[in-house]
Design a protein around this motif. Structure first.
Motif, mmCIF file in Angstrom:
data_model
loop_
_atom_site.group_PDB
_atom_site.id
_atom_site.type_symbol
_atom_site.label_atom_id
_atom_site.label_comp_id
_atom_site.label_asym_id
_atom_site.label_seq_id
_atom_site.Cartn_x
_atom_site.Cartn_y
_atom_site.Cartn_z
ATOM 1 N N ALA A 228 1.001 -1.276 -0.013
ATOM 2 C CA ALA A 228 -0.077 0.034 0.013
ATOM 3 C C ALA A 228 1.007 1.294 0.066
ATOM 4 O O ALA A 228 2.017 1.312 0.825
ATOM 5 N N GLY A 229 0.413 2.107 -0.843
ATOM 6 C CA GLY A 229 1.360 3.361 -1.020
ATOM 7 C C GLY A 229 2.325 3.384 -2.023
ATOM 8 O O GLY A 229 3.128 4.488 -2.512
ATOM 9 N N ASP A 230 2.654 2.132 -3.011
ATOM 10 C CA ASP A 230 3.540 2.170 -3.797
ATOM 11 C C ASP A 230 3.056 3.226 -5.110
ATOM 12 O O ASP A 230 1.878 2.983 -5.384
ATOM 13 N N ALA A 231 3.736 3.794 -5.509
ATOM 14 C CA ALA A 231 3.710 4.748 -6.621
ATOM 15 C C ALA A 231 4.164 4.186 -8.098
ATOM 16 O O ALA A 231 5.255 3.667 -8.083
ATOM 17 N N PHE A 232 3.290 4.311 -8.978
ATOM 18 C CA PHE A 232 3.778 3.907 -10.437
ATOM 19 C C PHE A 232 3.572 5.195 -11.426
ATOM 20 O O PHE A 232 2.747 5.766 -11.304
ATOM 21 N N VAL A 233 4.844 5.257 -12.167
ATOM 22 C CA VAL A 233 5.011 6.147 -13.183
ATOM 23 C C VAL A 233 4.978 5.565 -14.700
ATOM 24 O O VAL A 233 5.282 4.325 -14.428
ATOM 25 N N THR A 234 5.010 6.406 -15.593
ATOM 26 C CA THR A 234 5.054 5.871 -16.958
ATOM 27 C C THR A 234 6.418 5.295 -17.026
ATOM 28 O O THR A 234 7.366 5.967 -16.636
ATOM 29 N N SER A 235 6.742 4.165 -17.911
ATOM 30 C CA SER A 235 8.035 3.649 -18.114
ATOM 31 C C SER A 235 8.414 4.257 -19.531
ATOM 32 O O SER A 235 9.649 3.944 -19.632
ATOM 33 N N GLY A 236 7.501 4.551 -20.466
ATOM 34 C CA GLY A 236 8.220 4.787 -21.736
ATOM 35 C C GLY A 236 8.244 3.786 -22.805
ATOM 36 O O GLY A 236 8.332 3.889 -24.063
ATOM 37 N N THR A 237 7.865 2.523 -22.100
ATOM 38 C CA THR A 237 7.829 1.428 -22.762
ATOM 39 C C THR A 237 6.611 1.521 -24.017
ATOM 40 O O THR A 237 5.260 1.910 -23.582
ATOM 41 N N GLY A 238 6.737 1.044 -25.168
ATOM 42 C CA GLY A 238 5.655 1.415 -26.218
ATOM 43 C C GLY A 238 5.652 2.614 -26.991
ATOM 44 O O GLY A 238 5.172 2.601 -28.049
ATOM 45 N N GLY A 239 6.806 3.508 -26.523
ATOM 46 C CA GLY A 239 6.548 4.550 -27.391
ATOM 47 C C GLY A 239 5.155 5.710 -27.255
ATOM 48 O O GLY A 239 5.658 6.704 -28.152
ATOM 49 N N GLN A 276 3.331 15.484 -27.243
ATOM 50 C CA GLN A 276 3.653 14.594 -28.493
ATOM 51 C C GLN A 276 3.888 13.065 -28.087
ATOM 52 O O GLN A 276 4.161 12.876 -26.865
ATOM 53 N N ILE A 277 3.674 12.297 -28.952
ATOM 54 C CA ILE A 277 4.069 10.907 -28.719
ATOM 55 C C ILE A 277 5.515 10.694 -28.434
ATOM 56 O O ILE A 277 6.383 11.596 -29.188
ATOM 57 N N PHE A 278 5.673 9.970 -27.373
ATOM 58 C CA PHE A 278 7.257 9.769 -26.952
ATOM 59 C C PHE A 278 8.081 9.510 -28.037
ATOM 60 O O PHE A 278 9.229 10.193 -28.132
ATOM 61 N N MET A 279 7.889 8.295 -28.663
ATOM 62 C CA MET A 279 8.663 7.833 -29.697
ATOM 63 C C MET A 279 7.770 7.724 -30.999
ATOM 64 O O MET A 279 7.394 6.471 -31.290
ATOM 65 N N PRO A 280 7.542 8.804 -31.889
ATOM 66 C CA PRO A 280 6.407 8.337 -33.168
ATOM 67 C C PRO A 280 7.323 7.545 -33.893
ATOM 68 O O PRO A 280 8.459 7.279 -34.251
ATOM 69 N N GLU A 281 6.332 6.862 -34.768
ATOM 70 C CA GLU A 281 6.990 5.905 -36.015
ATOM 71 C C GLU A 281 7.569 6.519 -36.890
ATOM 72 O O GLU A 281 7.359 7.631 -37.347
ATOM 73 N N ALA A 282 8.765 5.948 -37.274
ATOM 74 C CA ALA A 282 9.444 6.481 -38.421
ATOM 75 C C ALA A 282 8.776 6.354 -39.727
ATOM 76 O O ALA A 282 8.196 5.547 -39.911
ATOM 77 N N PRO A 283 8.769 7.456 -40.531
ATOM 78 C CA PRO A 283 7.985 7.610 -41.597
ATOM 79 C C PRO A 283 8.627 6.495 -42.572
ATOM 80 O O PRO A 283 9.940 6.222 -42.657
ATOM 81 N N PRO A 284 7.930 6.083 -43.571
ATOM 82 C CA PRO A 284 8.310 4.742 -44.428
ATOM 83 C C PRO A 284 9.485 5.209 -45.302
ATOM 84 O O PRO A 284 9.295 6.467 -45.789
ATOM 85 N N GLU A 285 10.205 4.424 -45.820
ATOM 86 C CA GLU A 285 11.153 4.767 -46.618
ATOM 87 C C GLU A 285 10.865 5.125 -48.027
ATOM 88 O O GLU A 285 9.709 4.550 -48.266
#
Length: 297
Positions: A228-239, A276-285
């Motif tokens: 009880a009391g454990d705090a959680f934050v975003t990890s950045g996983t998933g982008g 902004q999205i943390f890690m946006p998808e790279a544009p297609p080549e």
């Protein structure tokens, strides 16, 4: 004709006794006055002592009669003061209610001002902020949890962008229109947010329950202990979500999964930031326009 036996017609014994007593009182008073005058002339100290004794006897009686007189004469003013006090009491009660309403509004404005200040500081500190807008509505009475943001594609809001408040993460943009956007709240059962525990970095997943709470599930450990009391934050996983945005706090001890309360409730948030999205998808080549041909030498 014989004369009547009662030579004093109209006189009764009670009248005779009253007349006699009045004579006695008058003569006694005259004698007492003569004695007092003689005493005052012949023996002044004795007369002063007698006068002091009379004062000692009559003073309590005079004080009592004075109190009664003041009480009787003060009845009208007391009644007027009573009605005056009643009206003054009603006026003060009304003023107290008005003051209470003013204090309540001042407290509400103070809390809103504090939230806006934190939001402005957050926007100025984070260069990835797209827009700051008001949350105009949310759906607290349904298992599906959405909110409407008063900012859309004209303000640069795009699908998938995270939405947060001063206290923590709110959700992500689901769809946009020119001036509004629909936000999927982290409380929705379809919302999945990668998180980590602040005290040891334990990776986990925060899933909405639809009832205003979150399910925190361990991502890489079986029977992981939650306190009880454990705090959680975003990890950045998933982008999608930038790291270190507050998400929720565990309410009670458990293992493998825990119930958490979000830091930012949509019902208590007035303004939100779209980032902004943390890690946006790279544009297609780009595809090649033509094939290279060999030239004969």
């Amino acid at each position: 004709m014989a004369p009547p036996r009662n030579r004093r017609p109209g006189f009764s014994r009670r009248a005779q006794y009253g007349l006699f007593l009045s004579y006695v009182v008058a003569i006694g008073g005259a004698l007492i006055a003569v004695v007092l005058i003689a005493l005052s002339q012949l023996n002044a100290p004795a007369y002063s002592a007698l006068r002091g004794a009379v004062r000692e006897v009559t003073a309590p009686i005079s004080a009592s009669l004075g109190g009664v007189r003041r009480g009787i004469t003060g009845v009208p003013s007391g009644i007027g003061q009573y009605f005056g006090v009643v009206s003054e009491n009603q006026r003060l009660k009304k003023q107290l209610r008005q003051s209470g309403d003013l204090v309540q509004r001042a407290r509400t404005l103070g809390r809103e001002n504090a939230r806006l200040r934190r939001l402005l500081q957050l926007r100025d500190r984070d260069p990835k902020t797209v827009a700051a807008a008001r949350l105009v509505s949310s759906s607290p009475g349904s298992t599906r949890r959405y909110a409407v943001l008063y900012a859309g594609s004209r303000q640069g809001v795009r699908k998938g962008q995270p939405v947060r408040g001063p206290e923590g993460l709110i959700g992500r943009v689901l769809e946009t229109s020119p001036n509004t956007a629909r936000v999927l709240l982290i409380l929705d059962p379809e919302s999945i947010v990668p998180v980590q525990r602040t005290r040891d970095g334990l990776p986990a997943i925060a899933v909405g329950r639809g009832d205003g709470l979150l399910d925190i599930r361990s991502a890489d450990m079986a029977n992981a202990p939650f306190l009880a009391g454990d705090a959680f934050v975003t990890s950045g996983t998933g982008g999608i979500y930038p790291p270190n945005i507050p998400v929720g706090r565990v309410t009670r001890n458990s293992r493998d999964s825990a119930i958490a309360r979000p830091f930012a409730g949509p019902d208590s948030v007035d303004f939100a930031l779209v980032q902004q999205i943390f890690m946006p998808e790279a544009p297609p080549e780009p595809e090649p326009t033509g094939e290279a041909s060999d030239q004969p030498s």
